[in-house]
Scaffold this motif. Structure first.
Motif, PDB file in Angstrom:
ATOM      1  N   GLU A 153      17.840  -6.693  23.983  1.00 31.45           N
ATOM      2  CA  GLU A 153      16.811  -5.735  23.608  1.00 31.45           C
ATOM      3  C   GLU A 153      16.312  -6.065  22.198  1.00 31.45           C
ATOM      4  O   GLU A 153      17.106  -6.242  21.280  1.00 31.45           O
ATOM      5  CB  GLU A 153      17.355  -4.313  23.636  1.00 31.45           C
ATOM      6  N   VAL A 154      15.007  -6.148  22.073  1.00 35.39           N
ATOM      7  CA  VAL A 154      14.413  -6.429  20.769  1.00 35.39           C
ATOM      8  C   VAL A 154      14.340  -5.133  19.971  1.00 35.39           C
ATOM      9  O   VAL A 154      13.878  -4.110  20.474  1.00 35.39           O
ATOM     10  CB  VAL A 154      13.012  -7.031  20.928  1.00 35.39           C
ATOM     11  N   GLN A 155      14.786  -5.203  18.729  1.00 32.30           N
ATOM     12  CA  GLN A 155      14.723  -4.043  17.846  1.00 32.30           C
ATOM     13  C   GLN A 155      14.212  -4.451  16.471  1.00 32.30           C
ATOM     14  O   GLN A 155      14.597  -5.492  15.954  1.00 32.30           O
ATOM     15  CB  GLN A 155      16.098  -3.385  17.704  1.00 32.30           C
ATOM     16  N   LEU A 156      13.339  -3.631  15.940  1.00 33.23           N
ATOM     17  CA  LEU A 156      12.861  -3.798  14.576  1.00 33.23           C
ATOM     18  C   LEU A 156      13.113  -2.480  13.855  1.00 33.23           C
ATOM     19  O   LEU A 156      12.661  -1.439  14.323  1.00 33.23           O
ATOM     20  CB  LEU A 156      11.366  -4.130  14.524  1.00 33.23           C
ATOM     21  N   GLN A 157      13.815  -2.526  12.756  1.00 30.93           N
ATOM     22  CA  GLN A 157      14.179  -1.318  12.038  1.00 30.93           C
ATOM     23  C   GLN A 157      13.698  -1.410  10.609  1.00 30.93           C
ATOM     24  O   GLN A 157      14.275  -2.136   9.805  1.00 30.93           O
ATOM     25  CB  GLN A 157      15.689  -1.102  12.075  1.00 30.93           C
ATOM     26  N   ALA A 158      12.661  -0.669  10.311  1.00 28.76           N
ATOM     27  CA  ALA A 158      12.151  -0.589   8.943  1.00 28.76           C
ATOM     28  C   ALA A 158      12.839   0.549   8.221  1.00 28.76           C
ATOM     29  O   ALA A 158      13.175   1.577   8.825  1.00 28.76           O
ATOM     30  CB  ALA A 158      10.642  -0.379   8.944  1.00 28.76           C
ATOM     31  N   SER A 159      13.049   0.378   6.935  1.00 31.64           N
ATOM     32  CA  SER A 159      13.683   1.416   6.127  1.00 31.64           C
ATOM     33  C   SER A 159      13.153   1.329   4.703  1.00 31.64           C
ATOM     34  O   SER A 159      12.284   0.507   4.408  1.00 31.64           O
ATOM     35  CB  SER A 159      15.201   1.259   6.162  1.00 31.64           C
ATOM     36  N   GLY A 160      13.687   2.165   3.833  1.00 34.16           N
ATOM     37  CA  GLY A 160      13.304   2.117   2.429  1.00 34.16           C
ATOM     38  C   GLY A 160      12.223   3.088   2.032  1.00 34.16           C
ATOM     39  O   GLY A 160      11.839   3.142   0.864  1.00 34.16           O
ATOM     40  N   GLY A 161      11.722   3.854   2.997  1.00 34.66           N
ATOM     41  CA  GLY A 161      10.694   4.825   2.681  1.00 34.66           C
ATOM     42  C   GLY A 161      11.263   6.048   1.990  1.00 34.66           C
ATOM     43  O   GLY A 161      12.462   6.189   1.831  1.00 34.66           O
ATOM     44  N   GLY A 162      10.374   6.928   1.599  1.00 31.63           N
ATOM     45  CA  GLY A 162      10.771   8.148   0.925  1.00 31.63           C
ATOM     46  C   GLY A 162       9.683   8.578  -0.036  1.00 31.63           C
ATOM     47  O   GLY A 162       8.558   8.083   0.017  1.00 31.63           O
ATOM     48  N   LEU A 163      10.045   9.490  -0.914  1.00 35.51           N
ATOM     49  CA  LEU A 163       9.101   9.981  -1.911  1.00 35.51           C
ATOM     50  C   LEU A 163       9.210   9.123  -3.162  1.00 35.51           C
ATOM     51  O   LEU A 163      10.295   8.973  -3.719  1.00 35.51           O
ATOM     52  CB  LEU A 163       9.406  11.442  -2.242  1.00 35.51           C
ATOM     53  N   VAL A 164       8.085   8.552  -3.565  1.00 34.35           N
ATOM     54  CA  VAL A 164       8.047   7.738  -4.773  1.00 34.35           C
ATOM     55  C   VAL A 164       6.920   8.227  -5.663  1.00 34.35           C
ATOM     56  O   VAL A 164       5.968   8.854  -5.190  1.00 34.35           O
ATOM     57  CB  VAL A 164       7.882   6.242  -4.457  1.00 34.35           C
ATOM     58  N   HIS A 165       7.005   7.906  -6.924  1.00 37.31           N
ATOM     59  CA  HIS A 165       5.958   8.288  -7.862  1.00 37.31           C
ATOM     60  C   HIS A 165       4.954   7.155  -8.020  1.00 37.31           C
ATOM     61  O   HIS A 165       5.301   5.977  -7.863  1.00 37.31           O
ATOM     62  CB  HIS A 165       6.566   8.643  -9.215  1.00 37.31           C
ATOM     63  N   ALA A 166       3.753   7.499  -8.309  1.00 33.83           N
ATOM     64  CA  ALA A 166       2.718   6.493  -8.544  1.00 33.83           C
ATOM     65  C   ALA A 166       3.194   5.512  -9.611  1.00 33.83           C
ATOM     66  O   ALA A 166       3.788   5.913 -10.613  1.00 33.83           O
ATOM     67  CB  ALA A 166       1.428   7.164  -8.977  1.00 33.83           C
ATOM     68  N   GLY A 167       2.924   4.243  -9.344  1.00 33.00           N
ATOM     69  CA  GLY A 167       3.337   3.202 -10.281  1.00 33.00           C
ATOM     70  C   GLY A 167       4.681   2.585  -9.990  1.00 33.00           C
ATOM     71  O   GLY A 167       5.009   1.526 -10.535  1.00 33.00           O
ATOM     72  N   GLU A 168       5.476   3.229  -9.134  1.00 32.05           N
ATOM     73  CA  GLU A 168       6.790   2.677  -8.811  1.00 32.05           C
ATOM     74  C   GLU A 168       6.661   1.478  -7.870  1.00 32.05           C
ATOM     75  O   GLU A 168       5.600   1.223  -7.300  1.00 32.05           O
ATOM     76  CB  GLU A 168       7.686   3.764  -8.221  1.00 32.05           C
ATOM     77  N   SER A 169       7.779   0.780  -7.701  1.00 32.91           N
ATOM     78  CA  SER A 169       7.755  -0.477  -6.929  1.00 32.91           C
ATOM     79  C   SER A 169       8.899  -0.527  -5.922  1.00 32.91           C
ATOM     80  O   SER A 169       9.852  -1.289  -6.082  1.00 32.91           O
ATOM     81  CB  SER A 169       7.856  -1.672  -7.881  1.00 32.91           C
ATOM     82  N   PRO A 170       8.805   0.220  -4.851  1.00 33.53           N
ATOM     83  CA  PRO A 170       9.862   0.171  -3.837  1.00 33.53           C
ATOM     84  C   PRO A 170       9.752  -1.074  -2.967  1.00 33.53           C
ATOM     85  O   PRO A 170       8.701  -1.704  -2.884  1.00 33.53           O
ATOM     86  CB  PRO A 170       9.605   1.430  -3.014  1.00 33.53           C
ATOM     87  N   ARG A 171      10.848  -1.389  -2.311  1.00 29.99           N
ATOM     88  CA  ARG A 171      10.875  -2.512  -1.374  1.00 29.99           C
ATOM     89  C   ARG A 171      11.309  -1.990  -0.011  1.00 29.99           C
ATOM     90  O   ARG A 171      12.296  -1.269   0.107  1.00 29.99           O
ATOM     91  CB  ARG A 171      11.844  -3.596  -1.858  1.00 29.99           C
ATOM     92  N   LEU A 172      10.551  -2.389   0.990  1.00 33.95           N
ATOM     93  CA  LEU A 172      10.857  -1.984   2.353  1.00 33.95           C
ATOM     94  C   LEU A 172      11.452  -3.163   3.109  1.00 33.95           C
ATOM     95  O   LEU A 172      10.793  -4.185   3.262  1.00 33.95           O
ATOM     96  CB  LEU A 172       9.601  -1.509   3.075  1.00 33.95           C
ATOM     97  N   PRO A 173      12.673  -3.060   3.602  1.00 29.74           N
ATOM     98  CA  PRO A 173      13.207  -4.089   4.474  1.00 29.74           C
ATOM     99  C   PRO A 173      12.935  -3.751   5.942  1.00 29.74           C
ATOM    100  O   PRO A 173      12.796  -2.577   6.296  1.00 29.74           O
ATOM    101  CB  PRO A 173      14.714  -4.049   4.185  1.00 29.74           C
ATOM    102  N   CYS A 174      12.858  -4.781   6.734  1.00 32.67           N
ATOM    103  CA  CYS A 174      12.749  -4.612   8.187  1.00 32.67           C
ATOM    104  C   CYS A 174      13.713  -5.602   8.816  1.00 32.67           C
ATOM    105  O   CYS A 174      13.549  -6.809   8.656  1.00 32.67           O
ATOM    106  CB  CYS A 174      11.330  -4.858   8.655  1.00 32.67           C
ATOM    107  N   VAL A 175      14.692  -5.089   9.517  1.00 30.34           N
ATOM    108  CA  VAL A 175      15.695  -5.924  10.164  1.00 30.34           C
ATOM    109  C   VAL A 175      15.343  -6.091  11.629  1.00 30.34           C
ATOM    110  O   VAL A 175      15.092  -5.100  12.329  1.00 30.34           O
ATOM    111  CB  VAL A 175      17.097  -5.306  10.029  1.00 30.34           C
ATOM    112  N   LEU A 176      15.315  -7.330  12.081  1.00 33.11           N
ATOM    113  CA  LEU A 176      14.970  -7.639  13.464  1.00 33.11           C
ATOM    114  C   LEU A 176      16.179  -8.185  14.199  1.00 33.11           C
ATOM    115  O   LEU A 176      16.963  -8.949  13.641  1.00 33.11           O
ATOM    116  CB  LEU A 176      13.838  -8.647  13.530  1.00 33.11           C
ATOM    117  N   SER A 177      16.308  -7.809  15.448  1.00 35.91           N
ATOM    118  CA  SER A 177      17.376  -8.330  16.280  1.00 35.91           C
ATOM    119  C   SER A 177      16.872  -8.467  17.705  1.00 35.91           C
ATOM    120  O   SER A 177      15.868  -7.861  18.085  1.00 35.91           O
ATOM    121  CB  SER A 177      18.595  -7.397  16.240  1.00 35.91           C
ATOM    122  N   GLY A 178      17.585  -9.319  18.472  1.00 34.53           N
ATOM    123  CA  GLY A 178      17.220  -9.486  19.872  1.00 34.53           C
ATOM    124  C   GLY A 178      16.112 -10.480  20.121  1.00 34.53           C
ATOM    125  O   GLY A 178      15.623 -10.590  21.250  1.00 34.53           O
TER     126      GLY A 178
END
Length: 126
Positions: free
Chosen positions: A1-26
């Motif tokens: 089974e193919v799965q893609l799981q994105a994470s790292g979201g949430g509430l951030v303030h303007a100007g910040e620099s978050p990173r979103l990972p996406c893990v793929l399997s299958g």
């Protein structure tokens, strides 16, 4: 089974620099281009960035060019979307997707993606 799981979201303030990972399997990660898309509240899903397999060439839509960076770690089966200089207009659900198609200018295409993850919500406060 193919799965893609994105994470790292949430509430951030303007100007910040978050990173979103996406893990793929299958799937054979090395042979897939990976795209990041986003959907703002009340708007259609739009492309953000795309990275090819092999040469890892990256392509960005104008709305994120110069602020977002897409990368991939084939050994970990993971792609990353590094975001910077965020503003409230960047608020939305961010999705990763995989395609046997090769990315090209101007960026990822919704109709070319074979597999999708469920997305992660990024809310940017001013």
């Amino acid at each position: 089974e193919v799965q893609l799981q994105a994470s790292g979201g949430g509430l951030v303030h303007a100007g910040e620099s978050p990173r979103l990972p996406c893990v793929l399997s299958g799937l054979d990660f090395d042979h897939y281009a990976i795209g990041w898309f986003r959907q703002a509240p009340g708007k259609e899903r739009e492309g953000a960035a795309c990275i090819n397999s092999g040469d890892s060439n990256a392509y960005y839509m104008d709305s994120v060019k110069g602020r977002f960076t897409i990368s991939r770690d084939n050994a970990k089966g993971t792609t990353y979307l590094q975001m910077s200089n965020l503003n409230p207009e960047d608020t939305g659900v961010y999705y990763c997707a995989a395609a046997r198609w090769s990315c090209r200018t101007p960026g990822p295409r919704f109709d070319k993606m074979d597999y999708w993850g469920e997305g992660t919500l990024v809310t940017v406060s001013s």
